[in-house]
Motif scaffolding. Structure first.
Motif, PDB file in Angstrom:
ATOM      1  N   TYR A 113      -6.838  -0.552  -1.427  1.00  0.00           N
ATOM      2  CA  TYR A 113      -6.497  -1.913  -1.992  1.00  0.00           C
ATOM      3  C   TYR A 113      -5.952  -1.174  -3.178  1.00  0.00           C
ATOM      4  O   TYR A 113      -4.841  -1.350  -3.701  1.00  0.00           O
ATOM      5  N   GLU A 114      -7.297  -1.240  -4.273  1.00  0.00           N
ATOM      6  CA  GLU A 114      -7.082  -0.952  -5.844  1.00  0.00           C
ATOM      7  C   GLU A 114      -5.873   0.634  -5.948  1.00  0.00           C
ATOM      8  O   GLU A 114      -5.049   0.006  -6.550  1.00  0.00           O
ATOM      9  N   SER A 115      -5.979   1.265  -5.104  1.00  0.00           N
ATOM     10  CA  SER A 115      -5.284   2.408  -5.633  1.00  0.00           C
ATOM     11  C   SER A 115      -3.649   2.313  -5.615  1.00  0.00           C
ATOM     12  O   SER A 115      -2.953   2.898  -5.784  1.00  0.00           O
ATOM     13  N   LEU A 116      -3.186   1.371  -4.023  1.00  0.00           N
ATOM     14  CA  LEU A 116      -2.262   1.511  -3.781  1.00  0.00           C
ATOM     15  C   LEU A 116      -1.134   0.685  -4.860  1.00  0.00           C
ATOM     16  O   LEU A 116      -0.926   0.862  -5.000  1.00  0.00           O
ATOM     17  N   ALA A 117      -2.502  -0.172  -5.236  1.00  0.00           N
ATOM     18  CA  ALA A 117      -1.917  -1.011  -6.393  1.00  0.00           C
ATOM     19  C   ALA A 117      -1.366  -0.152  -7.470  1.00  0.00           C
ATOM     20  O   ALA A 117      -0.167   0.247  -8.335  1.00  0.00           O
ATOM     21  N   PHE A 118      -2.232   0.472  -7.826  1.00  0.00           N
ATOM     22  CA  PHE A 118      -2.132   2.023  -8.653  1.00  0.00           C
ATOM     23  C   PHE A 118      -0.743   2.944  -8.127  1.00  0.00           C
ATOM     24  O   PHE A 118       0.333   3.311  -9.289  1.00  0.00           O
ATOM     25  N   PHE A 119      -0.610   3.201  -7.702  1.00  0.00           N
ATOM     26  CA  PHE A 119       0.826   3.947  -6.761  1.00  0.00           C
ATOM     27  C   PHE A 119       1.943   3.551  -6.502  1.00  0.00           C
ATOM     28  O   PHE A 119       2.830   3.709  -6.552  1.00  0.00           O
ATOM     29  N   ARG A 120       2.127   2.029  -6.866  1.00  0.00           N
ATOM     30  CA  ARG A 120       3.130   0.891  -7.250  1.00  0.00           C
ATOM     31  C   ARG A 120       3.321   1.549  -8.351  1.00  0.00           C
ATOM     32  O   ARG A 120       5.116   1.466  -8.806  1.00  0.00           O
ATOM     33  N   SER A 121       2.484   1.270  -9.942  1.00  0.00           N
ATOM     34  CA  SER A 121       3.165   1.894 -10.919  1.00  0.00           C
ATOM     35  C   SER A 121       3.529   3.434 -10.640  1.00  0.00           C
ATOM     36  O   SER A 121       4.292   3.579 -11.670  1.00  0.00           O
ATOM     37  N   VAL A 122       2.348   4.510 -10.650  1.00  0.00           N
ATOM     38  CA  VAL A 122       2.603   6.035 -10.788  1.00  0.00           C
ATOM     39  C   VAL A 122       2.533   6.716  -9.320  1.00  0.00           C
ATOM     40  O   VAL A 122       2.293   6.543  -8.574  1.00  0.00           O
ATOM     41  N   PRO A 123       3.749   7.088  -9.483  1.00  0.00           N
ATOM     42  CA  PRO A 123       3.874   7.900  -8.022  1.00  0.00           C
ATOM     43  C   PRO A 123       3.300   8.775  -7.559  1.00  0.00           C
ATOM     44  O   PRO A 123       2.162   9.465  -8.915  1.00  0.00           O
ATOM     45  N   LEU A 124       2.526   8.735  -6.665  1.00  0.00           N
ATOM     46  CA  LEU A 124       1.773   9.698  -6.647  1.00  0.00           C
ATOM     47  C   LEU A 124       1.505  11.268  -6.455  1.00  0.00           C
ATOM     48  O   LEU A 124       1.125  12.237  -7.632  1.00  0.00           O
ATOM     49  N   ILE A 125       2.820  11.460  -6.665  1.00  0.00           N
ATOM     50  CA  ILE A 125       3.336  13.300  -7.049  1.00  0.00           C
ATOM     51  C   ILE A 125       2.883  13.538  -8.533  1.00  0.00           C
ATOM     52  O   ILE A 125       2.231  14.961  -9.148  1.00  0.00           O
ATOM     53  N   LEU A 126       3.106  12.531  -9.163  1.00  0.00           N
ATOM     54  CA  LEU A 126       2.745  12.255 -10.826  1.00  0.00           C
ATOM     55  C   LEU A 126       0.778  12.525 -10.913  1.00  0.00           C
ATOM     56  O   LEU A 126       1.141  13.110 -11.720  1.00  0.00           O
ATOM     57  N   PHE A 127       0.758  11.673 -10.263  1.00  0.00           N
ATOM     58  CA  PHE A 127      -0.702  11.742 -10.182  1.00  0.00           C
ATOM     59  C   PHE A 127      -1.558  12.689 -10.419  1.00  0.00           C
ATOM     60  O   PHE A 127      -2.310  13.783 -10.384  1.00  0.00           O
ATOM     61  N   LEU A 128      -0.422  13.738  -8.741  1.00  0.00           N
ATOM     62  CA  LEU A 128      -1.193  14.612  -8.920  1.00  0.00           C
ATOM     63  C   LEU A 128      -0.783  15.990  -9.617  1.00  0.00           C
ATOM     64  O   LEU A 128      -1.728  17.060  -9.420  1.00  0.00           O
ATOM     65  N   THR A 129       0.135  15.776 -10.606  1.00  0.00           N
ATOM     66  CA  THR A 129       0.629  17.327 -10.936  1.00  0.00           C
ATOM     67  C   THR A 129       0.403  16.741 -11.886  1.00  0.00           C
ATOM     68  O   THR A 129       0.874  18.239 -13.396  1.00  0.00           O
ATOM     69  N   HIS A 177      -9.291  -6.953 -15.351  1.00  0.00           N
ATOM     70  CA  HIS A 177      -8.892  -7.625 -14.474  1.00  0.00           C
ATOM     71  C   HIS A 177      -7.623  -7.375 -13.425  1.00  0.00           C
ATOM     72  O   HIS A 177      -6.904  -8.074 -14.139  1.00  0.00           O
ATOM     73  N   GLY A 178      -7.463  -6.070 -12.892  1.00  0.00           N
ATOM     74  CA  GLY A 178      -5.983  -6.237 -12.033  1.00  0.00           C
ATOM     75  C   GLY A 178      -4.912  -5.529 -13.464  1.00  0.00           C
ATOM     76  O   GLY A 178      -3.408  -5.085 -12.866  1.00  0.00           O
ATOM     77  N   SER A 179      -5.346  -4.898 -14.259  1.00  0.00           N
ATOM     78  CA  SER A 179      -4.509  -4.335 -14.710  1.00  0.00           C
ATOM     79  C   SER A 179      -4.611  -2.825 -14.372  1.00  0.00           C
ATOM     80  O   SER A 179      -5.213  -2.301 -13.954  1.00  0.00           O
ATOM     81  N   ILE A 180      -3.711  -1.982 -14.546  1.00  0.00           N
ATOM     82  CA  ILE A 180      -3.449  -0.682 -14.664  1.00  0.00           C
ATOM     83  C   ILE A 180      -4.392   0.516 -14.897  1.00  0.00           C
ATOM     84  O   ILE A 180      -4.591   1.257 -14.249  1.00  0.00           O
ATOM     85  N   GLY A 181      -4.946  -0.094 -15.973  1.00  0.00           N
ATOM     86  CA  GLY A 181      -6.173   0.630 -16.386  1.00  0.00           C
ATOM     87  C   GLY A 181      -7.308   0.484 -15.571  1.00  0.00           C
ATOM     88  O   GLY A 181      -8.293   1.369 -15.343  1.00  0.00           O
ATOM     89  N   TYR A 182      -7.180  -1.098 -15.292  1.00  0.00           N
ATOM     90  CA  TYR A 182      -8.602  -1.153 -13.797  1.00  0.00           C
ATOM     91  C   TYR A 182      -8.030  -0.579 -12.727  1.00  0.00           C
ATOM     92  O   TYR A 182      -9.519   0.055 -12.613  1.00  0.00           O
ATOM     93  N   GLN A 183      -6.807  -0.312 -12.845  1.00  0.00           N
ATOM     94  CA  GLN A 183      -6.796   0.656 -11.111  1.00  0.00           C
ATOM     95  C   GLN A 183      -7.419   1.982 -11.005  1.00  0.00           C
ATOM     96  O   GLN A 183      -7.231   2.655  -9.740  1.00  0.00           O
ATOM     97  N   THR A 184      -6.847   2.231 -12.305  1.00  0.00           N
ATOM     98  CA  THR A 184      -6.772   3.790 -12.778  1.00  0.00           C
ATOM     99  C   THR A 184      -8.210   4.237 -11.914  1.00  0.00           C
ATOM    100  O   THR A 184      -8.619   5.461 -11.671  1.00  0.00           O
ATOM    101  N   ILE A 185      -9.290   3.902 -12.410  1.00  0.00           N
ATOM    102  CA  ILE A 185     -11.268   3.733 -11.286  1.00  0.00           C
ATOM    103  C   ILE A 185     -10.568   3.916 -10.612  1.00  0.00           C
ATOM    104  O   ILE A 185     -11.822   5.011  -9.717  1.00  0.00           O
ATOM    105  N   PHE A 186     -10.247   3.081  -9.637  1.00  0.00           N
ATOM    106  CA  PHE A 186     -10.065   3.268  -8.184  1.00  0.00           C
ATOM    107  C   PHE A 186      -9.520   4.223  -7.605  1.00  0.00           C
ATOM    108  O   PHE A 186     -10.073   5.027  -6.826  1.00  0.00           O
TER     109      PHE A 186
END
Lengths: 273, 288, 318
Positions: free
Chosen positions: B30-46, B251-260
């Motif tokens: 749930y929290e990661s999905l929110a994160f990946f709405r802001s950060v593309p998965l491909i960028l996260f992985l590369t 809570h709810g900030s993108i920094g918070y979501q990064t840990i999830f």
């Protein structure tokens, strides 16, 4: 190097028919085995003739397997076991400090009741012994030993096209012949067999028995069996054990036709056991 | 009637473990999905930079992954050989009485709190290493990895020993009867036979090292660092989560979501290792 | 000589070129060397443990005084103590035990005594073994998302106890199952034979026999919970707490209060972590002293469990 003392060796007493005139390979005197405080074997003294088959029979728990394991010191692997008495192979005391148990077991091989091929290929199973002992100086030599051992164990024809397949994939009887080949590959003088056919079907058993009969040309064989017909079929001498004691030993023929001891008679005629 | 009620209550307790798993996956996803709405998965992985809390944030998990795997590798270099040799020794050589004393003592080692291991790494092992390796920074992967290795020796040793002791005695007898020494029997017969079980023990040890937190958070530093040099500091996934949790992110900030997102990555890695171990052990059981 | 093996019929003449006294000596030597290595490897862990103890004691022992246990944390290292930390630890473990033990034991009983072999049971079993391998910090993330923000229990003792209860659940389930499995079936049959129901058999016969094993698992689990740091940091345990939670016993009716459950807290490992992370070495002695207290607690719990288990094994020769 192992010296074979064949000159002037004593011979098995007269009346031993097939084994008559054969030199003695193993001399056992007053052998006792204790497991902890429990005495499993009482003062066993018996001579094993060279290049013949000696069978140990008796009801289960009579000490025949325990005694068999004395002759290549396999009882050493049981922490609570203690063996006393003298066992000499070709005049050499097997408990002598100068004889490493490695050397002894290379001379006295063993085949177990339950086939126990290693989780390796057929080839590697047979090559295992020569490899650890450094018996082959080249791959060609090792190949030759493997082939020769499998031939002697009457397994070559069935195994030659599948040498790289796991030994555990063979049938029970084939596995047992593989274990015999594995023992032969080390080039022993004596092969101890602990009920080698008891886990096999009648056809596989017959093949093993034929094999044992052939092997006695080259090896001294001691076989433990609870099957009296088997003892009668394959052995030249038979020893009867009961309650940890050697009751009687004689040529197989005499043992089954004219046993002297009452207990032997009872056992052979099927009154107990 | 009452019997049935008892059974239902007991069943619910057992089923609660499934609920926990669902909750773990649910929260992380749930929290990661929110994160990946802001950060593309491909960028996260590369992306090779992880600076989510900077003014100009970058969200590449690679440096954290690198730190995690590097500390794990160091730990494995320590625990692998030592654990294996100890297992072979305990299974094939040690007298039963020695085994009876050593095994519980090894178990005791796993009772040491990880924060204490962290203290040990930072204030004992690192200064010691600094005497041997000049210029070694106060935070470094090497020290954390070594201590983590010591930490997982008991797991690897104990599980490998179990696998080796499960090898039927008949195989040992077969080898010994051919005149093999106990050493030859151990390494040429017992170990190859138990190899899947031993591999499973290693994989479980690795999985544990990957998820370990306090030792790395204390001794390996909090600097995301894409390096293969164990002398450098490098943050792991777990150390990053600790670092963020110690701060106070809304809570709810993108920094918070990064840990999830980081936690989900961690869970997936350990899951892969555990499935691998499960498969290896099933193979081992099949064989024996 | 070995060359003669090529000749078809006589292996017997290829008498062991390698198998002479020298070769055997070499093999025996390798074996002895390995035994030495094996013993050394086995001892590495123990040696490390003794270094660790020695190191902690050297740094921390001078700080261990009565004041250390009765003082709150402070900006001055010499005045700081672990009062709030040990009280926090005790309360958190209390919550963990109250939630985790019944849940875990009940689940273990169900899986061992009641569960039928079906897909549901399989899923639960696989799930329990997977849960045991989930890194502890992930439980912290679960608690942060679900308890702290989802259910609104806050960064409280209740949240912490709950989190650790989930964390040790697999340990208790596995221990319960193993000790129940060790109870011989004959005991059950005897009880069924006189007409007892499944519930009665389990309660009156199986559980009493399994209790020592279950207890061992519970002790190991609680000791693990006592030493856990990561998940509690994740839920945001405070590191500087200069107050005690609300007392559970009050002077007014109904004399019992549960407000402490919702108080902020710190625990021993977090206090130690906090002191380790401070720059400068002033607080390192405090960290060592707190670590020493923690280690003494967890090691004695573990030792207790191990002694219990080994005595049990000796006593129970079914």
């Amino acid at each position: 190097m192992n010296q074979r003392v064949e000159v002037a060796a004593p011979v098995v007493a007269a009346g031993s028919d097939d084994a008559r005139g054969r030199p003695i390979k193993i001399v056992n005197r007053d052998v006792n085995v204790w497991y902890g405080d429990k005495r499993a074997l009482h003062d066993v003294s018996i001579d094993i003739p060279d290049r013949a088959v000696t069978a140990f029979i008796g009801p289960s728990g009579c000490g025949k397997s325990t005694f068999l394991r004395c002759m290549n010191r396999m009882n050493d692997t049981i922490p609570s076991a203690r063996v006393t008495g003298t066992i000499e192979i070709d005049g050499q005391d097997i408990h002598d400090r100068s004889l490493d148990v490695v050397q002894l077991r290379a001379r006295v091989g063993m085949v177990f009741q339950k086939p126990n091929p290693f989780a390796k290929s057929i080839y590697e199973n047979v090559a295992y012994g020569p490899r650890i002992h450094g018996l082959a100086r080249s791959k060609a030599e090792l190949d030759a030993i493997v082939e020769q051992s499998l031939k002697r164990a009457a397994l070559w024809d069935e195994a030659k096209d599948r040498l790289s397949q796991p030994g555990t994939g063979l049938s029970g009887g084939q596995q047992q012949r593989l274990c015999i080949a594995r023992a032969i590959a080390v080039d022993p003088e004596v092969i101890l067999m602990d009920e080698p056919a008891s886990a096999l079907d009648p056809i596989a058993t017959a093949r093993i028995e034929d094999l044992i009969d052939e092997l006695r040309q080259n090896y001294t064989i001691v076989i433990v069996t609870h099957n009296m017909q088997q003892a009668a079929r394959v052995s030249q001498r038979t020893a009867f054990f009961h309650l940890g004691k050697l009751v009687e030993e004689a040529s197989t023929e005499r043992m089954f036709t004219a046993p002297r001891d009452k207990r032997t008679q009872d056992y052979i005629t099927g009154r107990f056991g | 009637m009452r019997e049935k009620a008892v059974e239902i209550v007991l069943f619910l307790c057992a089923a609660s473990s499934v609920v926990i798993t669902i909750a773990i996956v649910g929260v992380l996803v749930y929290e990661s999905l929110a994160f990946f709405r802001s950060v593309p998965l491909i960028l996260f992985l590369t992306d090779t930079v992880w600076t989510p809390l900077f003014a100009n944030p970058r969200y590449g998990i690679l440096p954290l992954l690198n730190g995690t795997l590097l500390t794990t590798l160091v730990a494995l270099c320590v625990a692998g050989p030592l654990g294996l040799v100890a297992a072979v020794y305990l299974s094939e050589f040690a007298a039963p009485r020695v085994r009876e004393i050593v095994k519980p003592t090894l178990e005791l080692l796993s009772g040491v709190p990880t924060v204490v291991y962290g203290f040990f790494a930072l204030l004992f092992v690192t200064p010691l290493l600094q005497k041997v390796i000049p210029g070694l920074p106060g935070f470094n992967v090497l020290s954390a990895g070594i201590v983590m290795g010591i930490m997982i020796i008991p797991y690897i040793a104990s599980l490998s020993e179990d696998a080796m002791r499960a090898v039927p005695q008949g195989l040992r007898d077969g080898s010994l009867a051919l005149g093999a020494t106990r050493l030859e029997t151990a390494f040429r017969v017992v170990l190859p036979t138990a190899i899947s079980g031993v591999a499973a023990a290693f994989v479980l040890g690795i999985s544990r090292a990957v998820g370990e937190t306090m030792v790395v958070a204390i001794a390996a530093g909090q600097q995301p660092n894409l390096t293969l040099d164990p002398r450098e500091p490098a943050a792991t996934i777990t150390a990053y989560i600790v670092q963020v949790a110690l701060g106070d992110l809304p809570h709810g900030s993108i920094g918070y979501q990064t840990i999830f997102a980081a936690g989900l990555t961690l869970l997936l890695i350990t899951l892969i290792f555990n499935i691998l171990a499960f498969w290896l052990r099933a193979r081992f059981r099949e064989a024996y | 000589m070995a060359g003669s093996a090529l000749r078809a019929d006589v292996i017997s003449e290829t008498r062991a070129p390698g198998l002479d006294a020298g070769q055997i000596r070499g093999r025996r030597l390798r074996e002895k060397l390995f035994i030495a290595c094996g013993l050394a490897s086995t001892l590495v862990g123990l040696i490390a443990l003794s270094f660790l103890l020695f190191d902690l004691a050297a740094d921390g022992l001078p700080r261990l005084s009565w004041d250390f246990f009765t003082s709150f944390p402070s900006r001055r290292a010499s005045a700081a103590g672990i009062l709030s930390a040990w009280v926090g630890s005790v309360l958190v473990i209390l919550v963990t035990a109250i939630i985790g033990v019944p849940l875990g034991v009940a689940a273990g009983i169900y899986l061992e005594e009641y569960a039928r072999r079906n897909w549901m049971t399989n899923i639960i079993e696989i799930n329990v073994s997977n849960l045991a391998a989930v890194p502890s910090i992930v439980y912290g993330l679960l608690a942060l998302g679900l308890f702290v923000y989802g259910l609104g229990t806050g960064r409280s003792i209740l949240t912490a106890g709950l989190t650790l209860a989930l964390l040790i659940l697999p340990i208790i389930i596995v221990a319960t199952r193993e000790s129940i499995r060790a109870v011989p079936y004959s005991i059950r049959e005897a009880a069924y034979g006189i007409g007892a129901t499944k519930g009665q058999v389990t309660r009156d016969h199986v559980l009493p026999a399994a209790i020592p094993g279950v207890l061992t698992g519970i002790i190991i689990g609680l000791s693990r919970a006592l030493g856990e740091t990561a998940p509690l940091i994740t839920i945001g345990a405070l590191t500087f707490i200069a107050f005690l939670p609300d007392p559970p016993i009050t002077s007014e009716f109904p004399f019992i209060s549960f407000r402490w459950l919702f108080d902020g807290f710190t625990v021993l490992p977090i206090q130690a972590f906090n002191w380790i992370s401070r720059p400068g070495s002033d607080f390192h002695a405090n960290a060592a002293a707190a670590g020493l207290v923690l280690l003494a607690l967890t090691l004695s719990l573990n030792a207790l469990a191990i002694v219990l288990r080994y005595r049990l094994r000796r006593r129970l020769q079914w």
